[in-house]
Structure formats: structure tokens, C-alpha cells
Design an enzyme around this catalytic site. Structure first.
Site, short mmCIF file in Angstrom:
data_model
loop_
_atom_site.label_atom_id
_atom_site.label_comp_id
_atom_site.label_asym_id
_atom_site.label_seq_id
_atom_site.Cartn_x
_atom_site.Cartn_y
_atom_site.Cartn_z
N ASP A 35 0.82 -1.29 -0.01
CA ASP A 35 -0.01 -0.06 -0.07
C ASP A 35 0.88 1.33 0.11
O ASP A 35 1.28 1.67 1.14
CB ASP A 35 -0.97 0.02 1.24
CG ASP A 35 -1.73 1.25 1.45
OD1 ASP A 35 -2.27 1.38 2.55
OD2 ASP A 35 -1.91 2.03 0.15
N SER A 199 -1.48 16.78 -11.49
CA SER A 199 -1.71 16.61 -13.01
C SER A 199 -2.16 17.90 -13.24
O SER A 199 -2.77 18.57 -12.73
CB SER A 199 -2.71 15.28 -12.89
OG SER A 199 -3.22 15.26 -14.34
#
Ligand SMILES: NCc1ccc(-c2ccco2)nc1
Length: 329
Positions: A35, A199
């Protein structure tokens, strides 16, 4: 200096990816969820009540000649999906593939929430986030990656998660055969302990990229791609029959026709989530309607580029350059 590789298997609907590790002497084999969105290595253990164990493998520190209790240390973690676990801590030998860390903090569970008890194939989590968010008290412990990275050719690991097929985690090297084209690099903000990045924009289908900064984390431990509500709404406005279904807790839509691709930018490059990956899973036995792999990040505070985004790409988690690299494959 070393490198390592280990295979990871997709559970049904790619809900999580499970990877084998060995703990102790003689080695005890467990299968855990790697994770990148957390930083504790915790496992089901013999210190748990029997009623909370339903099929999982457990770590028994008393059966390991190399275990050493970290006296007075405890841990407690709660994840974004509401699941949680807690317990105490041992130092023991942990091996992943051909890589071994002799004194890794292994967090033995005494309690786990029902979500973990009811997930028979998952024996725990191995955090690959930054050690700054490790929950061990009074002294936070290092992740496996932080402990092993001094032995690696280069301090990075890569993920190659796949849709319904075995993928791999590699440590210390970038496998040129694992991707095509160029790797798009973007700086990592690890101030919150995550592999955070921004992004520059997104597109639905074949349209041109819209300028819209998306700040989020690359998180192998989250199944879906969780984005700002406005972007999710814009995407599903182009999916025939899509609607928000409060009983399902997200957007659902007819499983056919295949919905449009979702594209997000990474620096000067792009990552394409194919429409058939947005078809996350049927919600009815007749497979008429599907739950979307893109859902809202409302309430979290940042977006989460989970497995739906990661499985489209070969991703480099570079702790040396503090950067993420995304490539097609
Ligand atoms: N993002 C961390 C994470 C990973 C797995 C799980 C989980 C719950 C039940 C089985 O697995 N929860 C949270």
C-alpha cells in the site's frame, strides 16, 4: 548493491493486489496488500482473538528465533475506507523476493476491523508510503522500503499492476522491458507522507486536454480513481445512462456500450484509462449496470490515483529523485 522483484496477484475485480512476504526464522509466509498510501507493515497475528481470524495466515512471533519485542511500542491505524487495526510491535527478519531486512518493524495485530476479518485472502498490509506517517508510538518505525533502500542499486521501486492478471513490484531498478515509449516524470510532494503529485489536466474520450490542476496521491492500496466532483460529473455527463446511485454510493451506468476513455496529464505526457477499465464491476447478476471505476474524492481533501489508474501504467516511485514516473505498457 541489490535489486529485487516479487509477483503480485489481482483479487476479484482487481479490488486489491496481494503479494507474498516471509517473516521470521524459520520463515512464516504471509500474503499482504502493498500500500503506497500508508506506511505501516502490519499482519494478522497469534495475539488476535480467534473470532477475528477467518482464513488468514498469522504471524507468530513466539515461533521465530529472530523476533524481538519492541517493548512498550503500540500502533493503531484507520484507513480512508473506514477499516482499522491495532496491536504491538516486534523486530524480525522480513524477506520480499530476494531482498531481506534483518530488523524490520513488524506490527502484530491484536485487533482488526470486520473489513479485514471478512477478507480471507489478505493477511495484512505492507506500507510503501513515507515513514513520516508510520503510526508506531512512542517511536515511529521505518518502512521495509526505507530500510532496504541503502542496499538497492538505486532508491526506487516500480509497480506494474495489471487487470485481472499477475503484476509485479520491482525494487532498485527500472525494467526497460516493462514499459513502452517514454517515462513521464513529475515531482513528488511527500509533505503529508504520501506519493503526492499534481496532474495538469484531463480529457474525456478523444477531446484535447483541459487545463485543470489535479492534486492527488499514487495509492496502490485504493481500488478506484477518486477525482474532484466537477471532473467526475464532466466525465459521466458523456456516459450514456450514467447516474449517481446513493444506494451504491457512486456513479453507475449500463455495462454496455463501453464508456469513453479518461485521460489525465503527467507533466508533458498523458495517462489513458481505457473505458473498459472505468467499467469497474457489475452491480447486478444480469451484468446490466456497472459501478464506475472513477468516483468522487469529496471529503478526502485530495484526489487518489488508485489501482484503476495505476494498472494502466508502469509507475516508478523514485525516492532518490523524489519523483513519480508514469509510462504506458
Ligand atoms: N488504502 C489502505 C487499505 C487497504 C486495504 C484495506 C482493506 C480493507 C479490507 C481489506 O483491505 N483498507 C484500506
Amino acid at each position: 548493491r541489490q535489486t529485487g522483484t516479487v509477483e503480485t496477484d489481482a483479487e476479484k475485480h482487481d479490488v486489491e493486489y496481494l503479494t507474498p512476504i516471509s517473516i521470521g526464522t524459520p520463515p512464516q509466509d504471509l500474503i499482504v496488500d502493498f500500500d503506497t498510501g500508508s506506511s505501516d507493515l502490519w499482519v494478522f497475528s497469534t495475539e488476535m482473538a480467534a473470532k477475528d481470524i477467518k482464513g488468514q495466515a498469522v504471524y507468530d512471533p513466539n515461533n521465530s528465533s529472530t523476533s524481538e519485542k519492541l517493548q512498550g511500542s503500540t500502533w493503531q491505524i484507520t484507513y480512508g475506507d473506514g477499516s482499522s487495526s491495532s496491536g504491538d510491535v516486534y523486530l524480525d527478519t522480513v524477506t520480499i523476493g530476494n531482498l531481506t531486512v534483518p530488523n524490520q518493524a513488524v506490527e502484530a495485530a491484536k485487533k482488526v476491523s470486520d473489513e479485514f476479518t471478512d477478507d480471507p485472502n489478505n493477511d495484512g498490509l505492507l506500507g510503501l508510503g513515507f515513514s513520516s506517517i508510520n503510526t508506531v508510538q512512542p517511536t515511529p518505525q521505518n518502512t521495509f522500503f526505507d530500510n532496504v533502500k541503502k542496499n538497492l542499486d538505486t532508491p526506487l521501486f516500480t509497480t506494474d499492476l495489471k487487470h485481472g492478471a499477475p503484476g509485479s513490484y520491482n525494487f532498485g531498478y527500472i525494467d526497460p522491458a516493462a514499459y513502452i515509449g517514454n517515462i513521464s516524470w513529475t515531482p513528488v510532494d511527500n509533505s503529508q507522507g504520501f506519493w503526492g503529485f499534481t496532474s495538469p489536466g484531463y480529457a474525456v474520450g478523444t477531446e484535447t486536454l483541459r487545463n485543470h490542476s489535479i492534486s492527488g496521491i499514487a495509492d496502490t492500496g485504493t481500488t478506484l480513481l477518486l477525482l474532484p466532483k466537477s471532473i467526475v460529473k464532466a466525465y459521466y455527463s458523456e456516459v450514456q445512462g450514467a447516474q449517481y446511485d446513493s444506494s451504491q454510493g457512486g456513479y453507475v451506468f449500463p455495462c454496455s456500450p463501453t464508456p469513453p476513455d479518461f485521460v489525465f496529464g503527467v507533466n508533458n505526457g498523458i495517462v489513458t484509462v481505457p473505458g473498459d477499465m472505468v467499467l469497474y464491476a457489475p452491480i447486478d447478476s444480469a451484468n446490466q449496470n456497472c459501478f464506475g471505476g472513477i468516483q468522487s474524492d469529496t471529503g478526502i481533501g485530495f484526489s487518489i490515483f488508485g489501482d484503476v489508474a495505476l494498472k494502466t501504467s508502469f509507475v516508478v516511485f523514485d525516492a532518490g529523485g523524489l519523483q513519480l514516473g508514469w509510462a504506458a505498457k
